[in-house]
Design a protein around this motif. Structure first.
Motif, PDB file in Angstrom:
ATOM      1  N   SER A  58       0.834  -1.211   0.000  1.00 47.18           N
ATOM      2  CA  SER A  58       0.000   0.000   0.000  1.00 47.18           C
ATOM      3  C   SER A  58       0.864   1.254   0.000  1.00 47.18           C
ATOM      4  O   SER A  58       0.540   2.238  -0.674  1.00 47.18           O
ATOM      5  CB  SER A  58      -0.941  -0.007   1.199  1.00 47.18           C
ATOM      6  OG  SER A  58      -1.839  -1.092   1.100  1.00 47.18           O
ATOM      7  N   ALA A  59       1.960   1.234   0.741  1.00 46.72           N
ATOM      8  CA  ALA A  59       2.882   2.373   0.725  1.00 46.72           C
ATOM      9  C   ALA A  59       3.476   2.546  -0.668  1.00 46.72           C
ATOM     10  O   ALA A  59       3.613   3.668  -1.173  1.00 46.72           O
ATOM     11  CB  ALA A  59       3.983   2.195   1.768  1.00 46.72           C
ATOM     12  N   SER A  60       3.799   1.430  -1.316  1.00 44.53           N
ATOM     13  CA  SER A  60       4.350   1.527  -2.671  1.00 44.53           C
ATOM     14  C   SER A  60       3.305   2.075  -3.637  1.00 44.53           C
ATOM     15  O   SER A  60       3.611   2.900  -4.497  1.00 44.53           O
ATOM     16  CB  SER A  60       4.877   0.169  -3.158  1.00 44.53           C
ATOM     17  OG  SER A  60       3.850  -0.690  -3.589  1.00 44.53           O
ATOM     18  N   GLY A  61       2.065   1.645  -3.495  1.00 46.63           N
ATOM     19  CA  GLY A  61       0.997   2.158  -4.356  1.00 46.63           C
ATOM     20  C   GLY A  61       0.775   3.646  -4.159  1.00 46.63           C
ATOM     21  O   GLY A  61       0.517   4.384  -5.117  1.00 46.63           O
ATOM     22  N   ALA A  62       0.896   4.109  -2.914  1.00 44.53           N
ATOM     23  CA  ALA A  62       0.709   5.529  -2.639  1.00 44.53           C
ATOM     24  C   ALA A  62       1.792   6.373  -3.308  1.00 44.53           C
ATOM     25  O   ALA A  62       1.497   7.414  -3.905  1.00 44.53           O
ATOM     26  CB  ALA A  62       0.692   5.771  -1.129  1.00 44.53           C
ATOM     27  N   ILE A  63       3.045   5.922  -3.251  1.00 50.34           N
ATOM     28  CA  ILE A  63       4.105   6.706  -3.886  1.00 50.34           C
ATOM     29  C   ILE A  63       3.979   6.652  -5.409  1.00 50.34           C
ATOM     30  O   ILE A  63       4.226   7.636  -6.090  1.00 50.34           O
ATOM     31  CB  ILE A  63       5.511   6.290  -3.398  1.00 50.34           C
ATOM     32  CG1 ILE A  63       6.520   7.414  -3.723  1.00 50.34           C
ATOM     33  CG2 ILE A  63       5.955   4.968  -3.979  1.00 50.34           C
ATOM     34  CD1 ILE A  63       7.877   7.223  -3.084  1.00 50.34           C
ATOM     35  N   VAL A  64       3.545   5.516  -5.933  1.00 48.82           N
ATOM     36  CA  VAL A  64       3.335   5.410  -7.385  1.00 48.82           C
ATOM     37  C   VAL A  64       2.246   6.391  -7.826  1.00 48.82           C
ATOM     38  O   VAL A  64       2.383   7.085  -8.834  1.00 48.82           O
ATOM     39  CB  VAL A  64       3.015   3.958  -7.800  1.00 48.82           C
ATOM     40  CG1 VAL A  64       2.492   3.892  -9.234  1.00 48.82           C
ATOM     41  CG2 VAL A  64       4.245   3.076  -7.635  1.00 48.82           C
ATOM     42  N   MET A  65       1.169   6.473  -7.051  1.00 55.09           N
ATOM     43  CA  MET A  65       0.101   7.424  -7.402  1.00 55.09           C
ATOM     44  C   MET A  65       0.585   8.867  -7.282  1.00 55.09           C
ATOM     45  O   MET A  65       0.236   9.713  -8.104  1.00 55.09           O
ATOM     46  CB  MET A  65      -1.125   7.185  -6.534  1.00 55.09           C
ATOM     47  CG  MET A  65      -1.853   5.883  -6.864  1.00 55.09           C
ATOM     48  SD  MET A  65      -2.322   5.737  -8.605  1.00 55.09           S
ATOM     49  CE  MET A  65      -3.448   7.107  -8.753  1.00 55.09           C
ATOM     50  N   ALA A  66       1.381   9.144  -6.261  1.00 56.27           N
ATOM     51  CA  ALA A  66       1.899  10.509  -6.092  1.00 56.27           C
ATOM     52  C   ALA A  66       2.837  10.880  -7.228  1.00 56.27           C
ATOM     53  O   ALA A  66       2.803  12.004  -7.739  1.00 56.27           O
ATOM     54  CB  ALA A  66       2.610  10.640  -4.747  1.00 56.27           C
ATOM     55  N   ALA A  67       3.667   9.941  -7.647  1.00 56.70           N
ATOM     56  CA  ALA A  67       4.667  10.215  -8.679  1.00 56.70           C
ATOM     57  C   ALA A  67       4.086  10.182 -10.090  1.00 56.70           C
ATOM     58  O   ALA A  67       4.508  10.960 -10.953  1.00 56.70           O
ATOM     59  CB  ALA A  67       5.815   9.211  -8.569  1.00 56.70           C
ATOM     60  N   PHE A  68       3.127   9.291 -10.332  1.00 54.68           N
ATOM     61  CA  PHE A  68       2.660   9.063 -11.698  1.00 54.68           C
ATOM     62  C   PHE A  68       1.153   9.220 -11.885  1.00 54.68           C
ATOM     63  O   PHE A  68       0.629   8.885 -12.948  1.00 54.68           O
ATOM     64  CB  PHE A  68       3.099   7.670 -12.169  1.00 54.68           C
ATOM     65  CG  PHE A  68       4.589   7.459 -12.075  1.00 54.68           C
ATOM     66  CD1 PHE A  68       5.453   8.123 -12.937  1.00 54.68           C
ATOM     67  CD2 PHE A  68       5.123   6.636 -11.110  1.00 54.68           C
ATOM     68  CE1 PHE A  68       6.821   7.954 -12.839  1.00 54.68           C
ATOM     69  CE2 PHE A  68       6.497   6.451 -10.997  1.00 54.68           C
ATOM     70  CZ  PHE A  68       7.352   7.111 -11.870  1.00 54.68           C
ATOM     71  N   GLY A  69       0.463   9.724 -10.894  1.00 52.44           N
ATOM     72  CA  GLY A  69      -0.985   9.905 -11.002  1.00 52.44           C
ATOM     73  C   GLY A  69      -1.390  10.782 -12.166  1.00 52.44           C
ATOM     74  O   GLY A  69      -2.454  10.584 -12.764  1.00 52.44           O
ATOM     75  N   ASP A  70      -0.530  11.725 -12.542  1.00 49.20           N
ATOM     76  CA  ASP A  70      -0.847  12.596 -13.672  1.00 49.20           C
ATOM     77  C   ASP A  70      -0.701  11.888 -15.017  1.00 49.20           C
ATOM     78  O   ASP A  70      -1.035  12.450 -16.056  1.00 49.20           O
ATOM     79  CB  ASP A  70       0.020  13.857 -13.637  1.00 49.20           C
ATOM     80  CG  ASP A  70       1.508  13.569 -13.736  1.00 49.20           C
ATOM     81  OD1 ASP A  70       1.940  12.414 -13.509  1.00 49.20           O
ATOM     82  OD2 ASP A  70       2.267  14.516 -14.027  1.00 49.20           O
ATOM     83  N   GLN A  71      -0.243  10.638 -15.011  1.00 51.63           N
ATOM     84  CA  GLN A  71      -0.081   9.856 -16.239  1.00 51.63           C
ATOM     85  C   GLN A  71      -1.229   8.867 -16.460  1.00 51.63           C
ATOM     86  O   GLN A  71      -1.224   8.120 -17.440  1.00 51.63           O
ATOM     87  CB  GLN A  71       1.249   9.078 -16.195  1.00 51.63           C
ATOM     88  CG  GLN A  71       2.476   9.940 -15.994  1.00 51.63           C
ATOM     89  CD  GLN A  71       2.679  10.938 -17.115  1.00 51.63           C
ATOM     90  OE1 GLN A  71       2.591  10.592 -18.294  1.00 51.63           O
ATOM     91  NE2 GLN A  71       2.944  12.186 -16.754  1.00 51.63           N
ATOM     92  N   LEU A  72      -2.219   8.853 -15.554  1.00 55.97           N
ATOM     93  CA  LEU A  72      -3.282   7.846 -15.623  1.00 55.97           C
ATOM     94  C   LEU A  72      -4.116   7.927 -16.891  1.00 55.97           C
ATOM     95  O   LEU A  72      -4.738   6.934 -17.277  1.00 55.97           O
ATOM     96  CB  LEU A  72      -4.192   7.941 -14.395  1.00 55.97           C
ATOM     97  CG  LEU A  72      -3.545   7.565 -13.067  1.00 55.97           C
ATOM     98  CD1 LEU A  72      -4.549   7.738 -11.929  1.00 55.97           C
ATOM     99  CD2 LEU A  72      -2.983   6.160 -13.091  1.00 55.97           C
ATOM    100  N   GLY A  73      -4.131   9.055 -17.550  1.00 58.30           N
ATOM    101  CA  GLY A  73      -4.868   9.173 -18.799  1.00 58.30           C
ATOM    102  C   GLY A  73      -4.249   8.382 -19.935  1.00 58.30           C
ATOM    103  O   GLY A  73      -4.911   8.068 -20.919  1.00 58.30           O
ATOM    104  N   ARG A  74      -2.984   8.033 -19.792  1.00 59.93           N
ATOM    105  CA  ARG A  74      -2.310   7.309 -20.876  1.00 59.93           C
ATOM    106  C   ARG A  74      -1.641   6.010 -20.467  1.00 59.93           C
ATOM    107  O   ARG A  74      -1.164   5.258 -21.313  1.00 59.93           O
ATOM    108  CB  ARG A  74      -1.286   8.208 -21.556  1.00 59.93           C
ATOM    109  CG  ARG A  74      -0.130   8.612 -20.684  1.00 59.93           C
ATOM    110  CD  ARG A  74       0.782   9.552 -21.465  1.00 59.93           C
ATOM    111  NE  ARG A  74       1.974   9.880 -20.736  1.00 59.93           N
ATOM    112  CZ  ARG A  74       3.172   9.966 -21.278  1.00 59.93           C
ATOM    113  NH1 ARG A  74       3.347   9.753 -22.562  1.00 59.93           N
ATOM    114  NH2 ARG A  74       4.207  10.295 -20.550  1.00 59.93           N
ATOM    115  N   ALA A  75      -1.610   5.712 -19.157  1.00 53.01           N
ATOM    116  CA  ALA A  75      -0.984   4.470 -18.695  1.00 53.01           C
ATOM    117  C   ALA A  75      -1.584   4.064 -17.356  1.00 53.01           C
ATOM    118  O   ALA A  75      -2.014   4.907 -16.580  1.00 53.01           O
ATOM    119  CB  ALA A  75       0.526   4.659 -18.560  1.00 53.01           C
ATOM    120  N   VAL A  76      -1.580   2.758 -17.117  1.00 54.36           N
ATOM    121  CA  VAL A  76      -2.068   2.238 -15.842  1.00 54.36           C
ATOM    122  C   VAL A  76      -0.881   1.640 -15.083  1.00 54.36           C
ATOM    123  O   VAL A  76      -0.101   0.881 -15.640  1.00 54.36           O
ATOM    124  CB  VAL A  76      -3.204   1.202 -16.038  1.00 54.36           C
ATOM    125  CG1 VAL A  76      -2.745  -0.010 -16.817  1.00 54.36           C
ATOM    126  CG2 VAL A  76      -3.775   0.789 -14.708  1.00 54.36           C
TER     127      VAL A  76
END
Length: 151
Positions: free
Chosen positions: A63-81
């Motif tokens: 969950s901690a890893s998922g949180a940092i991934v969302m913080a770092a790459f959340g702005d990329q969700l429109g083009r990548a999952v």
């Protein structure tokens, strides 16, 4: 909607990841550089020696890893999952009481995005330390994530 009304990453994780809610995880810090998540001491999730179950500690670190991934790459969700590819965990010392997972990215955000921009499917590690309240490291985990481009 202004950024002041957007939910925090911790709130989004709790709302969208049922296990985060089940374990009552507390997202205390979430940035693109570091995520800190605390799991309170809960007898329902103890193992046979009275500490947090290994599966609960795995979920805490993931969950901690998922949180940092969302913080770092959340702005990329429109083009990548973002997807976890593989994980490895080592249990180092007996964990008792509340435990905290601190996650850090293994590669610079810009480097990962540059690979995505180049049409690649980048992979990157997130390294997590799990600690007791006295600061002792009870576990270490590494999760390799990818950003899978949307088709």
């Amino acid at each position: 909607m202004s950024s002041e009304t957007l939910p925090s990453i911790g709130e989004m994780m709790a709302a969208s990841v049922p296990m985060a809610r089940t374990l009552n995880l507390e997202f205390t810090e979430t940035t693109a550089e570091r995520a800190v998540v605390r799991m309170p001491d809960q007898p329902d999730f103890h193992n046979h020696v009275g500490g947090p179950h290994a599966g609960a500690m795995f979920t805490l670190a993931e969950s901690a890893s998922g949180a940092i991934v969302m913080a770092a790459f959340g702005d990329q969700l429109g083009r990548a999952v973002p997807l976890a590819v593989r994980a490895e965990i080592g249990y180092k010392k007996l964990a008792m009481g509340p435990v905290t997972a601190t996650a850090e990215l293994g590669r610079p955000v810009a480097e990962v995005i540059a690979e995505l921009d180049a049409g690649e499917r980048p992979e990157f590690a997130v390294n997590i330390a799990i600690t007791r309240e006295d600061g002792a490291v009870t576990g270490e985990m590494s999760i390799v994530w990818t950003l899978r481009p949307n088709k």
